[in-house]
Design an enzyme around this catalytic site. Sequence first.
Site, PDB file in Angstrom:
ATOM      1  CD  GLU A  74      86.056  17.596   4.421  1.00  0.00           C
ATOM      2  OE1 GLU A  74      85.197  18.219   4.738  1.00  0.00           O
ATOM      3  OE2 GLU A  74      85.832  17.593   3.345  1.00  0.00           O
TER       4      GLU A  74
ATOM      5  CG  ASP B 268      76.365  21.477   4.379  1.00  0.00           C
ATOM      6  OD1 ASP B 268      77.322  20.481   4.063  1.00  0.00           O
ATOM      7  OD2 ASP B 268      77.187  21.967   5.322  1.00  0.00           O
TER       8      ASP B 268
ATOM      9  CE1 TYR C 183      84.287  18.952  -1.405  1.00  0.00           C
ATOM     10  CE2 TYR C 183      85.527  19.609   0.096  1.00  0.00           C
ATOM     11  CZ  TYR C 183      84.156  18.966  -0.767  1.00  0.00           C
ATOM     12  OH  TYR C 183      83.184  18.504   0.411  1.00  0.00           O
TER      13      TYR C 183
END
Lengths: 266, 403
Positions: free
Chosen positions: A49, A60, A172
């Site tokens: 990634e 994040d 994911y």
Amino acid sequence: MDRIGQAFRTARAEGRAALIPYVTAGYPTLEQLPGLVRSLTRAGADVIEIGIPFSDPLADGPILQRAATEALAAGTRVRDVLRVVSQISTEAPPLVFLTYINPVFRYGIEEFARDSAQAGVAGWIIPDLPWLESRAVRDTAQQYGIALIPLAAPTSTDQHLKAIAHGHGFVYGVSVTGVTGVRDAVDTGVETLVARVKNFVDLPVAVGFGISTPAQAREVGRVADGVIVGSALVKTIADHRDACEEAAYQFVRGLREALDNLSAKA
Amino acid sequence: MATKRVPDQRGRFGPFGGRYVPETLMPALDELSRQYGDARRDPEFRRELELLLKDYVGRPTPLRRADQMSQALGLDVFLKREDLNHTGAHKINNTVGQVLLARRMGKTRIIAETGAGQHGVATATAAALFGLKAEIYMGSEDVRRQALNVYRMKLLGAQVHPVESGTRTLKDATNEAIRDWVTNVRDTFYVIGSVVGPHPYPMMVRDFQSVIGKEARRQILKVSGHMPSHIVASVGGGSNSMGIFYPFRHDPVQLIGVEAAGEGVETGRHAASIQVAEPGILHGSLSYLLQDADGQIQPAHSISAGLDYPGVGPEHAYLHHTGRAQYVAIRDDQALRAFHQLSEWEGIIPALESAHAVAWVIEQAGRLQAEGGRVLINLSGRGDKDVDQVFQYESEKGVGRHG
């Protein structure tokens, strides 16, 4: 064509989960990206990634926020990331962009799909583009042979899991409610999450968010088809800025050995 | 004139709006939409909200002709006095509504973002009223500039988290509030302070703020016997303007949203997202944004902290797109002059945000007079919070009334 699927199949044939490390493009510098990707490849990554830095990365945690802030302060541009990636993609495992939606929207969805494909990118992960909003993006990506990777969270409904059965690449699995970051322990809900996804979806399931150590990778690798490691790797790079390629190699090698050992014992 | 009902089921105002959030939050937004829909139809919820707005917030707020200003400008100017609400601005209309909904949903923890601290104070106030714990995210740069509002929030029992990431201002505080929500989504209610964010927030905040326009419509007909020709309100995220515009949307009234031109739109130091009109996606919805060629969000600038945001609510983008509302911009210096003028004319010190709306009317007085204008300004907040900052600013620049 289906390079991502092939990478998972190869890992499965070797009796182990696929290893998917993450690095932020432009951190520590964009010039170091090819070297880092080579290190990760050599250490046994099955998919890599590459994060495109964004000013407001709301999925994040602090480590990846800082990496993005520094990468942008150093002048990292989307076009430069595409250029550098195009130089390394033929000698790397499948590369997947991790980007927020606004840089894609601003670039132009069609143009970004075209240029990503030309650069040899196999997939996109867009954490602030939920499946329900993604129709136009995934159709365009698909036309250019790029998989828009669907995400599944601990809070996701069965309806969502049914919908993403039509997705491409892999699922994911987000291991926790929360943001990316280093955590002390793997969430106990990971096994349930993977089982729930597999109930509805035939794609491989890779799990990320908070996986930091070989022991945690091994634990997740027992139940998932892939293990995604981001913050812990970027922290390793941050702690060894001058020798980050070697440090990244050692760290990812450790993760890969943990997954290999799992297959040996199994 | 646009009559289509917006937003649609998917939270779209034409091409704008939507839900751009991590997958983790999608079920929470569905649940919020459902619960808000139920609450809105529940007479008991509505009665409780009405009583709180009346007896706690102090509504209805007055609407009155500004006689001296009207005389000076040669046209009728009316002021809707949101500055007279409890806590001194319109923000409380929304926080009381959302916290009431949070309690109904059984959420035990309240979070919010704040820029200058007005929405943080209004959220802390509503949370205190219901005995809930509020945690407020505020950029560390704003924490430093707005120490008194930080203390106010603490007085009200809230915990303030300084945010050190990015530009350390409102947009970063919003990112951090969203990160908290993603992490604690099961027990936490996120009180968003403007008509921004993922669906249903832009609609829900608009609805809670629409009390302003509903009252104003009734009041101005009673006071003047006419509809106003223009309604003028400042636009940062856009909650006070949407609150007054919305109930007039089918009336023959010009809706004027006043953005912050900062030091001038041409200087790049401004907060006028609609003037620039570049579509983009931030904090959960598609709207107009201040951004660079790569889609990186650019810092906003305004003397008014409440307008200092690089985006705008998606329904404003839609009203601009359809032409139903006009969007204009006023510079820092023009807003400061209006701050003084209204104080002297009417004995009302306006918030710097509201001073932008006043300034536009002063600037356009000639044209408005020629058109026989009857102008209604939404005075969204009082200026006491800004007095210290204006004093400092004018001392440094050697201008103003204290020389």
